[in-house]
Design a protein around this motif. Structure first.
Motif, PDB file in Angstrom:
ATOM      1  N   VAL A  69      39.366  19.517  34.366  1.00 12.76           N
ATOM      2  CA  VAL A  69      40.826  19.573  34.487  1.00 12.76           C
ATOM      3  C   VAL A  69      41.383  18.225  34.942  1.00 12.76           C
ATOM      4  N   ALA A  70      40.696  17.580  35.888  1.00  9.95           N
ATOM      5  CA  ALA A  70      41.173  16.293  36.415  1.00  9.95           C
ATOM      6  C   ALA A  70      41.087  15.181  35.379  1.00  9.95           C
ATOM      7  N   ASP A  71      40.221  15.321  34.369  1.00  2.00           N
ATOM      8  CA  ASP A  71      40.157  14.338  33.279  1.00  2.00           C
ATOM      9  C   ASP A  71      41.163  14.639  32.173  1.00  2.00           C
ATOM     10  N   ARG A  72      41.574  15.901  32.040  1.00  2.00           N
ATOM     11  CA  ARG A  72      42.476  16.286  30.961  1.00  2.00           C
ATOM     12  C   ARG A  72      43.951  16.163  31.351  1.00  2.00           C
ATOM     13  N   LEU A  73      44.259  16.293  32.629  1.00  4.22           N
ATOM     14  CA  LEU A  73      45.641  16.303  33.101  1.00  4.22           C
ATOM     15  C   LEU A  73      45.895  15.110  34.026  1.00  4.22           C
ATOM     16  N   GLU A 199      41.533  16.554  22.229  1.00 11.02           N
ATOM     17  CA  GLU A 199      41.467  17.439  21.072  1.00 11.02           C
ATOM     18  C   GLU A 199      40.220  18.310  21.093  1.00 11.02           C
ATOM     19  N   SER A 200      39.360  18.107  22.044  1.00  3.27           N
ATOM     20  CA  SER A 200      38.142  18.915  22.139  1.00  3.27           C
ATOM     21  C   SER A 200      38.381  20.104  23.040  1.00  3.27           C
ATOM     22  N   SER A 201      37.469  21.067  22.971  1.00  2.00           N
ATOM     23  CA  SER A 201      37.597  22.270  23.789  1.00  2.00           C
ATOM     24  C   SER A 201      37.194  21.976  25.233  1.00  2.00           C
ATOM     25  N   ARG A 207      30.438  19.534  28.422  1.00  2.00           N
ATOM     26  CA  ARG A 207      29.164  18.996  27.930  1.00  2.00           C
ATOM     27  C   ARG A 207      29.194  17.473  27.876  1.00  2.00           C
ATOM     28  N   THR A 208      30.352  16.913  27.517  1.00  2.64           N
ATOM     29  CA  THR A 208      30.469  15.454  27.500  1.00  2.64           C
ATOM     30  C   THR A 208      30.259  14.875  28.895  1.00  2.64           C
TER      31      THR A 208
END
Length: 407
Positions: A69-73, A199-201, A207-208
């Motif tokens: 979440v901290a990497d996406r937002l 754009e990834s799930s 996993r990344t």
């Protein structure tokens, strides 16, 4: 401005530092208040253990999700949102204490909420610092934050104890909630670009993060080492130490307090030095320094005299801070910024997951083996593991990125 405070030149870091300092000061008091609140309801160590364990378990369960979440937002927004959740749970705790409605199950449930929120805050904190300052100021930034943390570790419990004794634990909770409100306002002054939309799930991002973590030998080797080292540390320091203090007059309960204060003083002094002394080989020096924790463990086993243990604890505290600064700087420099929170969450998970086992294991071992032999043996294992990580080439050779050392 002096080199040691160079990170304060960065406007974003200044606001973040003020916000973080306020929450660290208030947070250092709230843990004491919660402990006495629990014991005021049910004066049994088992009840306190339940509330604290629930916090830890909730934190561990949500950590890797918090990293994604901290990497996406936007990281500042993640932190602010979690602070709002904390304010609601802390405010509810205070209200229950004021009205006499608090019960152990209710406090445990609210503690679980705080643990989950913390699991999102910690990776976001790790990821946001490199966004707020330059590579040349990273070591100073981390050392400044460590200075506040160690200072509050020494002074916070004293202030909290006085407030709890005079006003009661509920008022400490009110102070913490107010501090969190101020922190939210200060974080609103931090201006950072929004992260690129993913754009990834969610699980692909997870996993990344794991691939980024496991592809770096220096990272997973040190994290695996600390799974064992932290279990030894919390078991020997948190369980065996108080046991010896209670039963050996050479150390004593008062002496144990001086030992813990000496460890905190060592951390505090080293944070000041880390503002000025550059670590050009941060992992090499960090693992060498953190191995010093084996010294007070061995001393407690061989000759648990308060002054001797305190001197060893002072050196160990200084060594722990060298590692913490070196590790944070390396992680922030070597991990891509858009993946840093995810990788940090795996690092934190590895660090925390074995600590409850260490507590339980030492609690059992103290009753079944000679305590002196247990501590000396633990010291040897701790030192061998810490020093052994330097046999990993990437740990030994790891340096700062070019141009990153402030001059």
């Amino acid at each position: 401005m002096t080199r040691g405070l160079a990170a304060m030149r960065d406007t974003g870091f200044r606001w973040f530092f003020l916000s973080r300092a306020i929450t660290m000061i208030a947070g250092s008091m709230s843990s004491i208040a919660l402990a006495f609140a629990v014991l005021g309801i049910d004066n049994a160590p088992e009840s306190l253990a339940i509330v604290l364990t629930v916090f830890t378990l909730s934190n561990v369960v949500f950590l890797i999700f918090g990293g994604v979440v901290a990497d996406r937002l936007p990281r500042a927004l993640v932190i602010q949102t979690c602070y709002v959740i904390d304010i609601l749970s802390i405010g509810t705790t205070a209200a229950l204490l004021f009205t006499g409605s608090a019960t152990i199950p209710l406090l445990a449930a609210l503690s679980a909420v705080n643990g989950a929120a913390s699991a999102f805050v910690m990776p976001a904190m790790q990821g946001i610092i490199p966004q707020l300052t330059t590579p040349a100021h990273l070591q100073q930034a981390n050392a400044m934050l460590s200075f506040v943390r160690s200072a509050t570790t020494i002074g916070g419990p004293i202030i909290a104890g006085a407030l709890v004794a005079t006003a009661g634990p509920a008022w400490v909770m009110v102070i913490q909630a107010a501090a969190w409100i101020v922190a939210i306002v200060l974080l609103a002054m931090v201006r950072l670009p929004a992260p690129d939309p993913s754009e990834s799930s969610f699980f692909r991002d997870l996993r990344t993060g794991w691939h980024e973590f496991w592809s770096r030998t220096w990272m997973w080797s040190i994290c695996l080492a600390f799974m064992v080292m932290n279990a030894i540390h919390i078991g020997a320091w948190g369980v065996a130490g108080p046991y010896i203090a209670k039963n050996d007059p050479r150390l004593g309960i008062t002496g144990w307090g001086w030992v813990l204060s000496a460890e905190g003083a060592g951390i505090l002094l080293m944070t000041l030095l880390m503002m000025w002394l550059p670590l050009r080989r941060p992992l090499r020096w960090g693992m060498l320094a953190v191995s010093l924790l084996a010294v007070p463990l061995a001393v407690m086993g061989l000759y648990p005299q308060a002054l001797v243990v305190a001197v060893a604890a002072f050196a160990a505290g200084a060594g722990v801070e060298v590692f913490n600064t070196g590790w944070n700087v390396t992680e922030m420099e070597q991990i891509p910024g858009d993946k840093l929170s995810r990788v940090a969450s795996y690092d934190m998970l590895a660090s925390f997951v074995a600590m409850p086992l260490g507590t339980l294991a030492f609690g059992w071992l103290i009753g079944h083996v000679d305590v002196s032999s247990l501590l000396v043996g633990s010291a040897v294992v701790y030192a061998v593991i810490a020093l052994g990580t330097m046999l990993v080439p990437s740990v030994w050779r790891m340096g700062r990125i070019e141009g990153a050392v402030a001059r």
